[in-house]
Scaffold this motif. Structure first.
Motif, PDB file in Angstrom:
ATOM      1  N   ASP A  25       0.863  -1.191   0.000  1.00  0.00           N
ATOM      2  CA  ASP A  25       0.000   0.000   0.000  1.00  0.00           C
ATOM      3  C   ASP A  25       0.894   1.233   0.000  1.00  0.00           C
ATOM      4  OD1 ASP A  25      -1.734   2.070   0.418  1.00  0.00           O
ATOM      5  OD2 ASP A  25      -2.734   1.185   2.156  1.00  0.00           O
ATOM      6  N   PRO A  26       0.968   1.967  -1.109  1.00  0.00           N
ATOM      7  CA  PRO A  26       1.860   3.137  -1.158  1.00  0.00           C
ATOM      8  C   PRO A  26       1.425   4.254  -0.217  1.00  0.00           C
ATOM      9  CG  PRO A  26       0.487   3.025  -3.126  1.00  0.00           C
ATOM     10  CD  PRO A  26       0.263   1.747  -2.387  1.00  0.00           C
ATOM     11  N   ALA A  27       0.143   4.314   0.151  1.00  0.00           N
ATOM     12  CA  ALA A  27      -0.332   5.372   1.043  1.00  0.00           C
ATOM     13  C   ALA A  27       0.245   5.214   2.440  1.00  0.00           C
ATOM     14  CB  ALA A  27      -1.856   5.364   1.088  1.00  0.00           C
ATOM     15  N   THR A  28       0.297   3.992   2.926  1.00  0.00           N
ATOM     16  CA  THR A  28       0.807   3.743   4.282  1.00  0.00           C
ATOM     17  C   THR A  28       2.226   3.197   4.279  1.00  0.00           C
ATOM     18  OG1 THR A  28      -0.081   1.482   4.294  1.00  0.00           O
ATOM     19  CG2 THR A  28      -1.527   3.251   5.112  1.00  0.00           C
ATOM     20  N   GLU A  29       2.711   2.853   3.075  1.00  0.00           N
ATOM     21  CA  GLU A  29       4.019   2.208   2.916  1.00  0.00           C
ATOM     22  C   GLU A  29       4.107   0.925   3.732  1.00  0.00           C
ATOM     23  OE1 GLU A  29       6.836   5.334   3.866  1.00  0.00           O
ATOM     24  OE2 GLU A  29       6.979   5.831   1.731  1.00  0.00           O
ATOM     25  N   ARG A  30       2.987   0.216   3.790  1.00  0.00           N
ATOM     26  CA  ARG A  30       2.930  -1.068   4.485  1.00  0.00           C
ATOM     27  C   ARG A  30       2.739  -2.191   3.471  1.00  0.00           C
ATOM     28  NH1 ARG A  30       2.152  -1.495   9.920  1.00  0.00           N
ATOM     29  NH2 ARG A  30       1.006  -3.421   9.614  1.00  0.00           N
ATOM     30  N   LEU A  31       3.350  -3.310   3.752  1.00  0.00           N
ATOM     31  CA  LEU A  31       3.216  -4.493   2.904  1.00  0.00           C
ATOM     32  C   LEU A  31       2.442  -5.546   3.685  1.00  0.00           C
ATOM     33  CD1 LEU A  31       3.897  -6.232   0.407  1.00  0.00           C
ATOM     34  CD2 LEU A  31       6.067  -6.814   1.533  1.00  0.00           C
ATOM     35  N   THR A  32       1.288  -5.957   3.148  1.00  0.00           N
ATOM     36  CA  THR A  32       0.517  -7.058   3.730  1.00  0.00           C
ATOM     37  C   THR A  32       0.762  -8.295   2.878  1.00  0.00           C
ATOM     38  OG1 THR A  32      -1.174  -5.534   4.532  1.00  0.00           O
ATOM     39  CG2 THR A  32      -1.766  -7.866   4.413  1.00  0.00           C
ATOM     40  N   PHE A  33       1.153  -9.360   3.542  1.00  0.00           N
ATOM     41  CA  PHE A  33       1.609 -10.553   2.836  1.00  0.00           C
ATOM     42  C   PHE A  33       0.773 -11.739   3.285  1.00  0.00           C
ATOM     43  CE2 PHE A  33       4.724 -13.885   1.752  1.00  0.00           C
ATOM     44  CZ  PHE A  33       5.150 -13.441   0.500  1.00  0.00           C
ATOM     45  N   TYR A  34      -0.184 -12.142   2.440  1.00  0.00           N
ATOM     46  CA  TYR A  34      -1.011 -13.314   2.713  1.00  0.00           C
ATOM     47  C   TYR A  34      -0.275 -14.557   2.204  1.00  0.00           C
ATOM     48  CZ  TYR A  34      -4.758  -9.803   3.064  1.00  0.00           C
ATOM     49  OH  TYR A  34      -5.528  -8.718   3.417  1.00  0.00           O
ATOM     50  N   THR A  35      -0.178 -15.566   3.020  1.00  0.00           N
ATOM     51  CA  THR A  35       0.550 -16.764   2.591  1.00  0.00           C
ATOM     52  C   THR A  35       0.107 -17.980   3.391  1.00  0.00           C
ATOM     53  OG1 THR A  35       2.748 -17.747   2.333  1.00  0.00           O
ATOM     54  CG2 THR A  35       2.440 -16.265   4.201  1.00  0.00           C
ATOM     55  N   ALA A  36       0.129 -19.129   2.748  1.00  0.00           N
ATOM     56  CA  ALA A  36      -0.171 -20.395   3.430  1.00  0.00           C
ATOM     57  C   ALA A  36       1.102 -20.842   4.134  1.00  0.00           C
ATOM     58  CB  ALA A  36      -0.640 -21.443   2.422  1.00  0.00           C
ATOM     59  N   HIS A  37       1.230 -20.536   5.413  1.00  0.00           N
ATOM     60  CA  HIS A  37       2.505 -20.711   6.099  1.00  0.00           C
ATOM     61  C   HIS A  37       2.318 -21.196   7.526  1.00  0.00           C
ATOM     62  CE1 HIS A  37       6.843 -19.864   6.472  1.00  0.00           C
ATOM     63  NE2 HIS A  37       6.798 -19.765   5.156  1.00  0.00           N
ATOM     64  N   GLN A  38       3.310 -21.938   8.024  1.00  0.00           N
ATOM     65  CA  GLN A  38       3.270 -22.482   9.379  1.00  0.00           C
ATOM     66  C   GLN A  38       3.866 -21.537  10.420  1.00  0.00           C
ATOM     67  OE1 GLN A  38       4.535 -26.732   7.446  1.00  0.00           O
ATOM     68  NE2 GLN A  38       4.968 -26.513   9.614  1.00  0.00           N
ATOM     69  N   ILE A  39       4.711 -20.598  10.000  1.00  0.00           N
ATOM     70  CA  ILE A  39       5.428 -19.754  10.968  1.00  0.00           C
ATOM     71  C   ILE A  39       5.370 -18.281  10.534  1.00  0.00           C
ATOM     72  CG2 ILE A  39       6.949 -21.578  11.818  1.00  0.00           C
ATOM     73  CD1 ILE A  39       9.112 -20.550   9.927  1.00  0.00           C
ATOM     74  N   PRO A  40       4.222 -17.635  10.676  1.00  0.00           N
ATOM     75  CA  PRO A  40       4.053 -16.273  10.143  1.00  0.00           C
ATOM     76  C   PRO A  40       5.064 -15.259  10.675  1.00  0.00           C
ATOM     77  CG  PRO A  40       1.933 -17.228  10.742  1.00  0.00           C
ATOM     78  CD  PRO A  40       2.975 -18.173  11.236  1.00  0.00           C
ATOM     79  N   HIS A  41       5.326 -15.271  11.976  1.00  0.00           N
ATOM     80  CA  HIS A  41       6.257 -14.282  12.512  1.00  0.00           C
ATOM     81  C   HIS A  41       7.684 -14.500  12.018  1.00  0.00           C
ATOM     82  CE1 HIS A  41       3.030 -13.455  15.505  1.00  0.00           C
ATOM     83  NE2 HIS A  41       3.540 -12.246  15.458  1.00  0.00           N
ATOM     84  N   MET A  42       8.091 -15.761  11.936  1.00  0.00           N
ATOM     85  CA  MET A  42       9.430 -16.035  11.459  1.00  0.00           C
ATOM     86  C   MET A  42       9.566 -15.674   9.986  1.00  0.00           C
ATOM     87  SD  MET A  42      10.984 -16.877  14.104  1.00  0.00           S
ATOM     88  CE  MET A  42      12.490 -17.048  13.183  1.00  0.00           C
ATOM     89  N   LEU A  43       8.523 -15.919   9.206  1.00  0.00           N
ATOM     90  CA  LEU A  43       8.552 -15.525   7.797  1.00  0.00           C
ATOM     91  C   LEU A  43       8.662 -14.005   7.688  1.00  0.00           C
ATOM     92  CD1 LEU A  43       8.334 -16.096   4.784  1.00  0.00           C
ATOM     93  CD2 LEU A  43       5.849 -15.975   5.021  1.00  0.00           C
ATOM     94  N   ARG A  44       7.916 -13.288   8.524  1.00  0.00           N
ATOM     95  CA  ARG A  44       7.999 -11.825   8.492  1.00  0.00           C
ATOM     96  C   ARG A  44       9.433 -11.357   8.723  1.00  0.00           C
ATOM     97  NH1 ARG A  44       5.110  -7.934  12.912  1.00  0.00           N
ATOM     98  NH2 ARG A  44       6.722  -8.913  14.201  1.00  0.00           N
ATOM     99  N   ARG A  45      10.097 -11.950   9.693  1.00  0.00           N
ATOM    100  CA  ARG A  45      11.468 -11.549   9.992  1.00  0.00           C
ATOM    101  C   ARG A  45      12.403 -11.836   8.824  1.00  0.00           C
ATOM    102  NH1 ARG A  45      14.877 -14.613  14.434  1.00  0.00           N
ATOM    103  NH2 ARG A  45      15.900 -15.417  12.577  1.00  0.00           N
ATOM    104  N   MET A  46      12.289 -13.047   8.241  1.00  0.00           N
ATOM    105  CA  MET A  46      13.178 -13.420   7.141  1.00  0.00           C
ATOM    106  C   MET A  46      12.883 -12.607   5.886  1.00  0.00           C
ATOM    107  SD  MET A  46      13.570 -17.572   7.661  1.00  0.00           S
ATOM    108  CE  MET A  46      11.825 -17.960   7.832  1.00  0.00           C
ATOM    109  N   LEU A  47      11.601 -12.388   5.598  1.00  0.00           N
ATOM    110  CA  LEU A  47      11.216 -11.632   4.406  1.00  0.00           C
ATOM    111  C   LEU A  47      11.647 -10.176   4.524  1.00  0.00           C
ATOM    112  CD1 LEU A  47       9.734 -11.497   1.698  1.00  0.00           C
ATOM    113  CD2 LEU A  47       7.579 -11.212   2.967  1.00  0.00           C
TER     114      LEU A  47
END
Length: 791
Positions: A215-237
């Motif tokens: 979202d360029p207005a907030t400069e936030r990236l929302t990432f929907y994904t079929a994943h077992q470890i959402p927080h760890m993926l956020r850190r690595m991504l």
């Protein structure tokens, strides 16, 4: 026959709701089609991705012609590595010290190293346009020499997978206390043989899926994904993108199966996130089955040479293991840890073997990267040591059950530090095996086997006594072995003003039933019904930082976090109720949402207590406001679930068919929260373990292309499982619970292979490799017959 609730040889204290067979509260939503998966999420201005993948296992990329693809109506663009300049490689997350690290590029740069590697990606206004354009992208390749097995890759003149490395070795790991030669001299007998855990495709019903939305207005990236470890993926991504982590939200909605591969960080995820940021539009991709087979991480692929020093009475004095693990073309997230730490530390299983010497070498090859798959290293270790125990018994003419008992670690030795480096916290191995023998009617089975042999039928009985450790914990130890994760789990428990509750958990369900089990745990602490508790997971903006679901850690660690947080909320509720009832807190009882004074003089509802907590009405000022607690449960050590499995097979020597006639499993996962769900976990694991033993093999053809249709078992290919449990509570967490989800996948392969060898031992068959296909069994029988003829 399925065992009734807690039909155990040993019981442990449970609560009003824990220990009870409660149906899953989440199922109605799925059964009525109201599940919400990533592919169900379509956003405004949605773009769709189609990846161009290499048909070669090793080749130089000469040219990518995109002209025809760009002419397709609706195509937004075709992107290659040049367009992602500056994007970092996808790094591994578990790297043993001294490893030669090669992470995966988002899109291949100059060279592809396995079939299915991403070369380019098409973005279009519809999935159909993206696929049509993808078929028109013309990539010119110059094929290079290939190597597909760990053994071949480690040969002196092997072709290099990565030209800038001195060889194909990713890492070498050694452990054990040595002394094997001395043990052999003392024992006087050595048994040696080789075995292999074949490569497997995990094959979840739902493949990987991503929808990245910047979202360029907030400069936030929302990432929907079929994943077992959402927080760890956020850190690595965030690290790979160079993106502010607090502006990255990962949402993992319903997940249709995980089994390990959905806990890794993949090139497709990094690519789509980068492109969404560049184009400022949401980008969606749902994996096709052919992509799942070629590009999602595989499991196992481990070759072993084992030697054991054994006395004539069956007591094993020493074990020496030389092992080669195929990690594929790049290191995936846990690429060096799973085939080394998770195999080597469990090489001695449940046995008190005084001396050990284990060496494991991980090799790069031109194949799909290999990583965690249900059991993650423990199946390989259990397969090896359980094959050893049956081989010892057969070679010495001993009963395989009695041979195991002579080598078991004894209960009074617990906690027991194995010389390979792991510590077993609890274990009553003879008790579990005795219950399995009783449930199987073992003496009767041996008589049946003798009678069948007289009629020319070949029945075999195979054993497996596995152990593992679950509930990954203690961040210091993880750091010591190069695992860049924490071992804790988070939970928030909030009781609302109306008396209902919400549990927020850093764990994440992909079929295990967390909504039900966590509600049961919280309900026992809070004194309300599980149906009054909502369990939420999978959203990094909503949930405190968590580690996620793998290593059978959800109940031991995640459930313990729920219990501790709920216990603190319950203690405050009890103090408030005591104030309202004008008595001491220790004299307040709670049941079914009602607080009662122990002397019977008055009651107050949970709703009244919660209302007081959130308004401050009728409350002493010093009690504070609210009923909410956060816990980051950080275990200091891990628990060691275990089990005894027995398989009965019949082998037809004319056709090579192996029929699994009975399967008896007795597992010990400590205190059982929900026997119905525990049984389901065992059944699912057994199906996957039986699949490995009898049917599945992610083999490659001469060009390095994986089989597109792995032979996974169907319901009608499995017997009716006969399951039971013993209960030895673990002291490593407040629930006394251990993991269970990986049990069947660990225990089944050695039990079934041991049974087949037992059936054919009289024909001279000494070894069989998985899967036990008719062709493979017939070849073993013929080879054994030829050896006899030569003699």
């Amino acid at each position: 026959m399925n065992a009734p609730d807690l039909n155990t040889a040993q019981r442990a204290e449970t609560g009003k709701h824990t220990g009870k067979a409660m149906r899953r509260m989440e199922d109605m939503r799925f059964l009525t089609g109201r599940g919400r998966y990533v592919d169900d999420i379509t956003l405004p201005r949605q773009l769709y991705a189609h990846f161009i993948r290499s048909p070669h296992a090793h080749a130089r990329i000469l040219k990518i012609n995109t002209e025809a693809a760009l002419a397709v109506s609706g195509v937004k663009g075709v992107y290659s590595a040049e367009d992602l300049h500056g994007t970092r490689d996808v790094p591994p997350n578990w790297v043993l010290p001294g490893s030669q690290v090669k992470g995966r590029p988002a899109l291949a740069r100059e060279i592809v190293r396995h079939v299915g590697e991403c070369v380019a990606v098409v973005l279009a206004e519809s999935p159909e346009a993206a696929a049509d354009a993808g078929a028109l992208v013309d990539v010119a390749y110059d094929p290079l020499p290939t190597v597909f097995s760990a053994s071949d890759a480690l040969k002196e003149n092997a072709h290099k997978v990565h030209g800038d490395l001195p060889g194909n070795i990713a890492t070498t790991f050694k452990t054990g206390n040595g002394g094997y030669e001395e043990a052999l001299e003392k024992a006087g007998r050595e048994i040696a043989f080789s075995l292999r855990n074949q490569r497997l495709v995990p094959f979840p019903i739902e493949g990987r899926a991503v929808n990245a939305d910047f979202d360029p207005a907030t400069e936030r990236l929302t990432f929907y994904t079929a994943h077992q470890i959402p927080h760890m993926l956020r850190r690595m991504l965030a690290g790979a993108l160079g993106f502010p982590e607090h502006k990255l939200r990962v949402i993992s909605p319903d997940v249709g199966g995980g089994f390990g591969p959905k806990m890794h960080f993949y090139p497709e995820e990094l690519t789509l996130a980068r492109l969404s940021c560049l184009l400022k539009r949401p980008v969606k991709w749902t994996e096709r089955r052919s992509e799942n087979v070629a590009a999602t991480t595989h499991g196992r692929d481990h070759e072993m040479e084992v030697r054991v020093a054994v006395q004539n009475d069956g007591k094993v004095l020493g074990l020496k293991l030389d092992s080669k693990a195929n990690v594929g073309a790049y290191l995936s997230s846990m690429g060096t840890g799973v085939p080394t730490i998770n195999v080597a530390l469990f090489a001695l299983g449940v046995y008190a073997i005084p001396h050990s010497d284990v060496t494991i070498t991980c090799a790069y090859t031109n194949t799909t990267p290999v990583d965690a798959y249900r059991g993650a290293g423990r199946p390989e270790a259990a397969y090896m040591i359980e094959r050893v125990m049956d081989r010892v018994a057969l070679e010495l003419g001993l009963d395989p059950a009695e041979t195991r008992k002579r080598n078991f670690v004894q209960p009074d030795q617990m906690p027991y530090a194995q010389p390979t480096g792991t510590t077993l916290d609890t274990g009553e191995y003879a008790m579990t095996l005795d219950l399995a023998l009783k449930n199987a009617g073992y003496e009767g089975l041996r008589k049946e086997q003798e009678e069948a042999r007289k009629k020319g039928r070949y029945l075999g009985i195979g054993f497996s006594n596995y152990t593992e450790t679950c509930g990954m914990g203690n961040g210091y130890l993880l750091q010591f072995v190069g695992f860049d994760r924490g071992g804790y789990e988070s939970a928030v428990v909030r009781v609302h003003p109306d008396g209902r509750a919400t549990v927020l958990s850093g764990s994440h369900s992909h079929g295990q039933g967390h909504v039900t089990t966590f509600a049961q745990i919280a309900a026992d602490e809070l004194g309300i019904a599980p149906e009054q508790i909502e369990v939420l997971q999978g959203d990094t903006d909503m949930i405190p930082f968590g580690i996620g679901t793998f290593n059978s850690r959800s109940v031991p660690v995640g459930g313990s976090a729920v219990k501790v947080a709920a216990g603190r909320v319950a203690a405050k509720m009890r103090r408030i109720a005591a104030h309202l009832l004008q008595c001491e807190p220790e004299k307040v009882l709670v049941e079914d949402g009602i607080f009662k004074a122990a002397d019977g003089n008055g009651t107050v509802t949970v709703e009244r207590v919660a209302h007081a907590a959130w308004t401050g009405h009728d409350m002493p000022y010093e009690m504070g406001i609210g009923l909410e607690e956060t816990e980051f449960f950080h275990p200091q050590s891990m628990s060691s679930p275990y089990g005894a499995h027995i398989a009965l097979v019949e082998v037809d020597p004319e056709t090579g068919e192996v029929e699994l006639k009975r399967y008896i499993a007795v597992d010990d996962c400590g205190v059982i929260i929900n026997p119905l769900l525990a049984r389901g976990q065992v059944h699912g694991g057994l199906a996957q373990g039986i699949g490995q033993a009898l049917y599945e093999d992610a083999g490659f053809d001469a060009q390095g292309r994986p089989a597109l249709e792995p032979s996974i078992p169907r319901f009608d290919m499995l017997p009716r499982f006969e399951t039971d449990h013993t209960v030895t509570p673990t002291p490593t967490n407040p629930l006394g619970a251990k993991g269970l989800g990986e049990a069947g996948a660990i225990g089944a392969p050695p039990a079934i292979v041991n049974a087949a060898i037992d059936a054919l031992w009289s024909l001279g068959v000494r070894a069989l490799d998985m899967p036990l296909t008719p062709e493979r069994v017939l070849t073993s029988i013929r080879n054994a017959a030829n050896k006899e003829t030569e003699v």
